[in-house]
Design an enzyme around this catalytic site. Structure first.
Site, PDB file in Angstrom:
ATOM      1  N   ASP A  38       0.883  -1.154   0.000  1.00 24.68           N
ATOM      2  CA  ASP A  38       0.000   0.000   0.000  1.00 24.68           C
ATOM      3  C   ASP A  38       0.926   1.211   0.000  1.00 24.68           C
ATOM      4  O   ASP A  38       2.063   1.121   0.455  1.00 24.68           O
ATOM      5  CB  ASP A  38      -0.900  -0.012   1.239  1.00 24.68           C
ATOM      6  CG  ASP A  38      -1.853   1.166   1.270  1.00 24.68           C
ATOM      7  OD1 ASP A  38      -2.372   1.550   0.202  1.00 24.68           O
ATOM      8  OD2 ASP A  38      -2.072   1.718   2.361  1.00 24.68           O
ATOM      9  N   MET A  39       0.460   2.354  -0.506  1.00 20.80           N
ATOM     10  CA  MET A  39       1.333   3.521  -0.561  1.00 20.80           C
ATOM     11  C   MET A  39       1.179   4.406   0.670  1.00 20.80           C
ATOM     12  O   MET A  39       2.116   4.581   1.433  1.00 20.80           O
ATOM     13  CB  MET A  39       1.052   4.340  -1.829  1.00 20.80           C
ATOM     14  CG  MET A  39       2.034   5.489  -2.010  1.00 20.80           C
ATOM     15  SD  MET A  39       1.762   6.462  -3.491  1.00 20.80           S
ATOM     16  CE  MET A  39       0.368   7.467  -2.970  1.00 20.80           C
ATOM     17  N   ASP A  40      -0.011   4.982   0.847  1.00 20.86           N
ATOM     18  CA  ASP A  40      -0.240   5.951   1.919  1.00 20.86           C
ATOM     19  C   ASP A  40      -0.180   5.285   3.286  1.00 20.86           C
ATOM     20  O   ASP A  40      -0.944   4.386   3.579  1.00 20.86           O
ATOM     21  CB  ASP A  40      -1.610   6.631   1.748  1.00 20.86           C
ATOM     22  CG  ASP A  40      -1.676   7.465   0.484  1.00 20.86           C
ATOM     23  OD1 ASP A  40      -0.753   8.256   0.260  1.00 20.86           O
ATOM     24  OD2 ASP A  40      -2.652   7.320  -0.274  1.00 20.86           O
TER      25      ASP A  40
END
Length: 160
Positions: A38-40
């Site tokens: 996942d990024m955030d």
């Protein structure tokens, strides 16, 4: 050997990720054919930037937000967060317009304020050794993951 846990907030949930210390050359990642991140809140710390953008935009209208309520809305569409803020402030604004203003504010400050989180070291260590991808709903992913100073080995793909 023991590992240091890393707490990350993503989509309104607190996820604890264990980053194992290498034992020789082997780590837990050896057992996976590929890695998906996942990024955030996992590989990039974007929350302070979003909070700063909301403060900037809401200040134009003399509005405020409850930080705890905002954390509970992490991962929600921006227009839905805007709607909650408008209701809290009993304002007469279009949530989609307010969301658009906030999105523009985020884009203007992204590369200056977003910082990598410790899990980015896993990305770097496994680059070229395993297929990797980022699953995210962020409209800013292409900018953040392909431009300096936060360049990573990810190639932008079509949004689905």
């Amino acid at each position: 050997m023991s590992s240091a846990p890393l707490a990350a907030t993503t989509a309104g949930f607190c996820v604890t990720v264990i980053i194992p210390k290498p034992v020789g050359e082997k780590t837990m990642y050896e057992g996976y054919a590929g890695l998906i991140f996942d990024m955030d809140g996992t590989i990039l710390d974007t929350e302070p930037t979003h909070r700063q953008a909301w403060n900037e935009v809401l200040g134009r209208y003399g509005m405020r937000f409850d930080e705890q309520a905002m954390v509970a809305l992490n991962g929600s569409p921006t227009w839905r967060i805007a709607q909650a803020i408008i209701e809290l402030n009993q304002a007469d604004l279009d949530p989609h317009r307010l969301a658009q203003e906030k999105t523009q504010a985020v884009k203007a400050m992204l590369l200056d304020s977003v910082r990598p989180l410790p899990l980015i070291e896993v990305v770097k260590a496994w680059h070229g050794r395993r297929p990797m991808s980022v699953g995210t709903g962020s409209e800013s992913a292409v900018v953040l993951l392909t431009k300096p100073p936060l360049y990573s080995p990810f190639i932008p793909m079509k949004r689905i």
